[in-house]
Scaffold this motif. Sequence first.
Motif, short mmCIF file in Angstrom:
data_model
loop_
_atom_site.label_atom_id
_atom_site.label_comp_id
_atom_site.label_asym_id
_atom_site.label_seq_id
_atom_site.Cartn_x
_atom_site.Cartn_y
_atom_site.Cartn_z
N THR A 21 0.83 -1.20 0.00
CA THR A 21 0.00 0.00 0.00
C THR A 21 0.86 1.25 0.00
N MET A 22 2.14 1.09 0.28
CA MET A 22 3.04 2.24 0.29
C MET A 22 3.87 2.33 -0.99
N CYS A 23 3.57 1.49 -1.98
CA CYS A 23 4.39 1.44 -3.19
C CYS A 23 4.56 2.82 -3.81
N ASP A 24 3.49 3.60 -3.88
CA ASP A 24 3.58 4.92 -4.47
C ASP A 24 4.55 5.83 -3.73
N GLN A 25 4.65 5.68 -2.42
CA GLN A 25 5.55 6.57 -1.68
C GLN A 25 7.01 6.26 -1.97
N PHE A 26 7.31 5.08 -2.52
CA PHE A 26 8.67 4.72 -2.88
C PHE A 26 8.98 5.07 -4.33
N MET A 27 7.99 5.66 -5.01
CA MET A 27 8.19 6.02 -6.41
C MET A 27 8.03 7.52 -6.59
N GLU A 28 8.74 8.03 -7.55
CA GLU A 28 8.75 9.47 -7.83
C GLU A 28 8.22 9.70 -9.25
N ASP A 29 7.34 10.69 -9.39
CA ASP A 29 6.84 11.08 -10.70
C ASP A 29 7.80 12.06 -11.33
N ILE A 30 8.07 11.84 -12.62
CA ILE A 30 8.92 12.75 -13.38
C ILE A 30 8.17 13.15 -14.64
N ILE A 31 8.01 14.44 -14.84
CA ILE A 31 7.39 14.97 -16.06
C ILE A 31 8.51 15.59 -16.89
N VAL A 32 8.65 15.12 -18.14
CA VAL A 32 9.72 15.58 -19.02
C VAL A 32 9.11 16.54 -20.04
N GLU A 33 9.75 17.69 -20.22
CA GLU A 33 9.30 18.63 -21.24
C GLU A 33 9.44 18.01 -22.62
N ASP A 34 8.59 18.44 -23.54
CA ASP A 34 8.56 17.84 -24.88
C ASP A 34 9.89 17.88 -25.62
N ASP A 35 10.71 18.87 -25.38
CA ASP A 35 11.98 18.98 -26.10
C ASP A 35 13.16 18.42 -25.29
N LYS A 36 12.87 17.74 -24.19
CA LYS A 36 13.90 17.15 -23.34
C LYS A 36 13.84 15.63 -23.42
#
Length: 193
Positions: free
Chosen positions: A63-78
């Motif tokens: 139930t804590m899996c999400d807390q061990f993961m990080e969201d990364i949003i990459v810009e379209d040109d990166k």
Amino acid sequence: MKLSDIHILEKIAAGKIAISPSIPDEHIGSFSIDLRLGNHFKVFKYTQCPPFINLGTSDSLFTMCDQFMEDIIVEDDKAFYLHPGELALGITIERITLPNDIAGWLDGRSSLARLGLMIHVTAHTIDPGWDGQITLEFANIGKLPLALRPGMRICAVSFEQLSGPTSRPYSEKKGAKYTGQISPLSSRIDKDE
């Protein structure tokens, strides 16, 4: 039996298979459609993870899996850089909706596999009745980091007509953990019944 490009386009035109946004013509192959990489990724925060995840139990770690993961949003040109030995989750730009008598099959692109990129570790089936974007399970088994760029052709989806409609389409199945996903979702194994 896999559907040919002609039959895939007929199913799309008839509203049986929905893919949005629409697919450029050059992404349609003889029996598959290339999907593009979205800009949302999910990676493990190794410095904050426990020493192991205890599989096969109803341990509260699931139930804590999400807390061990990080969201990364990459810009379209990166680019998102996947290093050797790393696992990351990504998402397709396209949303797929299937009826209860067609299954989808996800395959990596051979040109990317030859560089060490695995697109799905095991989850290559798109169930009949599916509706949502597709989470991709990236693994770099090569020796060099790989730059993944939003919008690139990342995988191919093919379709297979079932012998008849299923009585358990994914969207109606009890315990459908990933239906309607619009971002990469971490494991929901704690929701198994």
